[in-house]
Design a protein around this motif. Structure first.
Motif, PDB file in Angstrom:
ATOM      1  N   ALA A 224      -5.718 -10.130   8.730  1.00 22.75           N
ATOM      2  CA  ALA A 224      -5.419 -10.378  10.146  1.00 22.75           C
ATOM      3  C   ALA A 224      -4.502 -11.584  10.298  1.00 22.75           C
ATOM      4  N   PHE A 225      -4.774 -12.652   9.578  1.00 26.46           N
ATOM      5  CA  PHE A 225      -3.948 -13.850   9.699  1.00 26.46           C
ATOM      6  C   PHE A 225      -2.575 -13.665   9.058  1.00 26.46           C
ATOM      7  N   GLU A 226      -2.523 -12.905   7.966  1.00 22.61           N
ATOM      8  CA  GLU A 226      -1.229 -12.638   7.333  1.00 22.61           C
ATOM      9  C   GLU A 226      -0.347 -11.785   8.248  1.00 22.61           C
ATOM     10  N   ILE A 227      -0.952 -10.825   8.928  1.00 19.68           N
ATOM     11  CA  ILE A 227      -0.201 -10.000   9.883  1.00 19.68           C
ATOM     12  C   ILE A 227       0.263 -10.856  11.063  1.00 19.68           C
ATOM     13  N   ARG A 228      -0.596 -11.751  11.530  1.00 20.16           N
ATOM     14  CA  ARG A 228      -0.191 -12.653  12.614  1.00 20.16           C
ATOM     15  C   ARG A 228       1.007 -13.500  12.208  1.00 20.16           C
ATOM     16  N   GLU A 229       0.993 -14.007  10.980  1.00 22.20           N
ATOM     17  CA  GLU A 229       2.097 -14.849  10.496  1.00 22.20           C
ATOM     18  C   GLU A 229       3.404 -14.067  10.404  1.00 22.20           C
ATOM     19  N   LEU A 230       3.316 -12.755  10.235  1.00 22.27           N
ATOM     20  CA  LEU A 230       4.512 -11.916  10.163  1.00 22.27           C
ATOM     21  C   LEU A 230       5.078 -11.592  11.547  1.00 22.27           C
ATOM     22  N   GLY A 231       4.383 -12.009  12.596  1.00 26.51           N
ATOM     23  CA  GLY A 231       4.886 -11.805  13.953  1.00 26.51           C
ATOM     24  C   GLY A 231       4.717 -10.390  14.459  1.00 26.51           C
ATOM     25  N   VAL A 232       3.713  -9.682  13.990  1.00 21.74           N
ATOM     26  CA  VAL A 232       3.510  -8.275  14.339  1.00 21.74           C
ATOM     27  C   VAL A 232       2.820  -8.160  15.699  1.00 21.74           C
ATOM     28  N   LYS A 233       3.293  -7.213  16.514  1.00 19.70           N
ATOM     29  CA  LYS A 233       2.690  -6.968  17.828  1.00 19.70           C
ATOM     30  C   LYS A 233       2.122  -5.561  17.972  1.00 19.70           C
ATOM     31  N   SER A 234       2.287  -4.710  16.964  1.00 18.33           N
ATOM     32  CA  SER A 234       1.658  -3.386  16.943  1.00 18.33           C
ATOM     33  C   SER A 234       0.891  -3.285  15.637  1.00 18.33           C
ATOM     34  N   VAL A 235      -0.442  -3.251  15.730  1.00 20.06           N
ATOM     35  CA  VAL A 235      -1.294  -3.366  14.549  1.00 20.06           C
ATOM     36  C   VAL A 235      -2.181  -2.126  14.415  1.00 20.06           C
ATOM     37  N   PRO A 236      -1.752  -1.127  13.647  1.00 20.67           N
ATOM     38  CA  PRO A 236      -2.596   0.053  13.430  1.00 20.67           C
ATOM     39  C   PRO A 236      -3.688  -0.235  12.403  1.00 20.67           C
ATOM     40  N   LEU A 237      -4.921   0.074  12.752  1.00 15.98           N
ATOM     41  CA  LEU A 237      -6.040  -0.135  11.841  1.00 15.98           C
ATOM     42  C   LEU A 237      -6.639   1.218  11.481  1.00 15.98           C
ATOM     43  N   ASN A 238      -6.510   1.569  10.219  1.00 15.55           N
ATOM     44  CA  ASN A 238      -7.065   2.800   9.678  1.00 15.55           C
ATOM     45  C   ASN A 238      -8.439   2.532   9.069  1.00 15.55           C
ATOM     46  N   ILE A 239      -9.280   3.538   9.057  1.00 16.32           N
ATOM     47  CA  ILE A 239     -10.537   3.474   8.326  1.00 16.32           C
ATOM     48  C   ILE A 239     -10.429   4.468   7.186  1.00 16.32           C
ATOM     49  N   LEU A 240     -10.717   4.002   5.983  1.00 13.93           N
ATOM     50  CA  LEU A 240     -10.550   4.866   4.814  1.00 13.93           C
ATOM     51  C   LEU A 240     -11.309   6.172   4.970  1.00 13.93           C
ATOM     52  N   ASN A 241     -10.579   7.268   4.787  1.00  4.80           N
ATOM     53  CA  ASN A 241     -11.161   8.599   4.678  1.00  4.80           C
ATOM     54  C   ASN A 241     -11.116   8.949   3.191  1.00  4.80           C
ATOM     55  N   PRO A 242     -12.214   8.757   2.455  1.00  6.12           N
ATOM     56  CA  PRO A 242     -12.163   8.949   0.999  1.00  6.12           C
ATOM     57  C   PRO A 242     -11.720  10.349   0.621  1.00  6.12           C
ATOM     58  N   ILE A 243     -10.703  10.418  -0.225  1.00  4.23           N
ATOM     59  CA  ILE A 243     -10.134  11.694  -0.659  1.00  4.23           C
ATOM     60  C   ILE A 243     -10.568  11.967  -2.095  1.00  4.23           C
ATOM     61  N   LYS A 244     -11.242  13.073  -2.311  1.00  6.70           N
ATOM     62  CA  LYS A 244     -11.655  13.440  -3.661  1.00  6.70           C
ATOM     63  C   LYS A 244     -10.431  13.585  -4.562  1.00  6.70           C
ATOM     64  N   GLY A 245     -10.548  13.031  -5.753  1.00  5.38           N
ATOM     65  CA  GLY A 245      -9.439  13.047  -6.700  1.00  5.38           C
ATOM     66  C   GLY A 245      -8.718  11.724  -6.781  1.00  5.38           C
ATOM     67  N   THR A 246      -8.893  10.875  -5.774  1.00  2.00           N
ATOM     68  CA  THR A 246      -8.319   9.528  -5.808  1.00  2.00           C
ATOM     69  C   THR A 246      -9.358   8.549  -6.350  1.00  2.00           C
ATOM     70  N   PRO A 247      -8.937   7.384  -6.859  1.00  2.00           N
ATOM     71  CA  PRO A 247      -9.905   6.399  -7.369  1.00  2.00           C
ATOM     72  C   PRO A 247     -10.901   5.922  -6.322  1.00  2.00           C
ATOM     73  N   LEU A 248     -10.557   6.014  -5.044  1.00  2.00           N
ATOM     74  CA  LEU A 248     -11.465   5.579  -3.989  1.00  2.00           C
ATOM     75  C   LEU A 248     -12.184   6.755  -3.329  1.00  2.00           C
ATOM     76  N   GLY A 249     -12.166   7.887  -3.981  1.00  2.00           N
ATOM     77  CA  GLY A 249     -12.728   9.095  -3.400  1.00  2.00           C
ATOM     78  C   GLY A 249     -14.220   9.045  -3.161  1.00  2.00           C
ATOM     79  N   ASP A 250     -14.930   8.138  -3.855  1.00  2.00           N
ATOM     80  CA  ASP A 250     -16.375   8.035  -3.687  1.00  2.00           C
ATOM     81  C   ASP A 250     -16.782   6.790  -2.904  1.00  2.00           C
ATOM     82  N   ASN A 251     -15.818   6.097  -2.317  1.00  2.00           N
ATOM     83  CA  ASN A 251     -16.142   4.910  -1.520  1.00  2.00           C
ATOM     84  C   ASN A 251     -17.051   5.261  -0.339  1.00  2.00           C
TER      85      ASN A 251
END
Length: 326
Positions: A224-251
């Motif tokens: 959040a602070f790094e994005i603020r320092e970049l001067g961003v005014k549109s901040v999309p926040l995704n929530i991980l949808n674990p995809i089977k076959g990827t390393p994070l698929g079981d998160n």
């Protein structure tokens, strides 16, 4: 804690800029502390009203090129490093893009973006094809045009701007500290370099990240602070949808309260921004509307890249019932 949150809200309303120590107190609210989180959401919404007004921004994306990506982002179905059975195709033609764009426009959505897989724009020929597509959309629709084509340089950013793009989307995805755990084929600095090229070209920047990559709460604050320092005014926040076959698929997917609390935190850190619901928000279930009552004032709507998204009419109803104007 409730007293601290309310006092911090009042300070921000008077122009105070939150620091990391204060943000850590917010992010460490226990996710089962319903009463405190409710106060946090109410205070976040007060900050939104003061600094961002009452308008909600809607955008929609189209997957313009799918699969075979050279990068090893550990959450992504489109990486060639993983076997996810994702549909693969080259850059689509203008007629298909225009058909989708007109559907989006008819639904009352404000922004439209083409998203392509890959490290970046792969050749001069691909850049020229994209320029033709965006020039056509500028001519044939009334949409505000955005673009998301990975790592690009200043010259490519200028060519897209000249074609009609007003905003470029390029997430940092997570904190600088944690980025190496998510991707090894490019660096956090590569992403920041693209962001700087976008800003130098005079384009608006849409930059956020993904929650639930295995990061610590500390990393969400840092992002959040790094994005603020970049001067961003549109901040999309995704929530991980674990995809089977990827390393994070079981998160494990984050709890609704953990997600809402983090989105409220971003409003405290960047008071005048569009905090944008992006992919994965369906995990909030029947608490999804609470985001719009807790500081969120923008949404990616319709289908996403490789997953089914949200119903546009339902989103519009939810937004207006939350007291926001479309």
């Amino acid at each position: 804690m409730k007293k601290f949150i309310k006092e911090l809200r009042d300070k921000i309303l008077d122009g105070y800029v939150i620091n990391e120590e204060e943000a850590f107190k917010i992010i460490n609210i226990e996710e089962n502390d319903e009463d405190t989180i409710e106060v946090l959401l109410q205070c976040s919404n007060d900050i939104r009203k003061k600094f961002a007004g009452n308008k909600a921004d809607l955008c929609s994306i189209m997957n313009g090129k799918s699969g075979r990506c050279s990068e090893d982002c550990k959450y992504c179905a489109q990486s060639a490093h993983y076997n996810t059975n994702v549909c693969e195709y080259a850059l689509i033609n203008y007629e298909d893009v225009l058909e989708r764009a007109k559907e989006v426009q008819a639904q009352g959505i404000h922004r439209f973006s083409l998203v392509t897989s890959g490290r970046g724009i792969e050749s001069d020929e691909e850049l020229e094809s994209l320029v033709k597509i965006y020039s056509g959309l500028k001519r044939d629709t009334n949409l505000k045009l955005c673009a998301s084509h990975g790592i690009i340089d200043y010259d490519q950013a200028m060519r897209l701007k000249e074609a009609g793009i007003s905003m470029y989307h390029h997430n940092v995805e997570t904190s600088e500290r944690y980025y190496g755990e998510i991707c090894t084929t490019h660096t956090y600095e590569d992403r920041v370099s693209t962001i700087n090229s976008i800003k130098e070209a005079g384009l608006d920047l849409c930059c956020g990240g993904i929650l639930g990559l295995g990061e610590k709460r500390e990393d969400r604050v840092k992002m959040a602070f790094e994005i603020r320092e970049l001067g961003v005014k549109s901040v999309p926040l995704n929530i991980l949808n674990p995809i089977k076959g990827t390393p994070l698929g079981d998160n494990l997917v984050l709890s609704p309260n953990e997600i809402l609390k983090t989105m409220a935190l971003f409003r405290f850190v960047i008071p005048d921004s569009y905090i944008r619901y992006a992919g994965g928000r369906m995990t909030l279930g029947d608490k999804q509307h609470k985001g719009f009552l807790g500081g969120v004032n923008a949404a990616l709507t319709g289908n996403y890249l490789t997953t089914v998204g949200s119903n546009v009419d339902n989103d519009k109803d939810m937004i207006t019932c939350s007291g926001l104007e479309i």
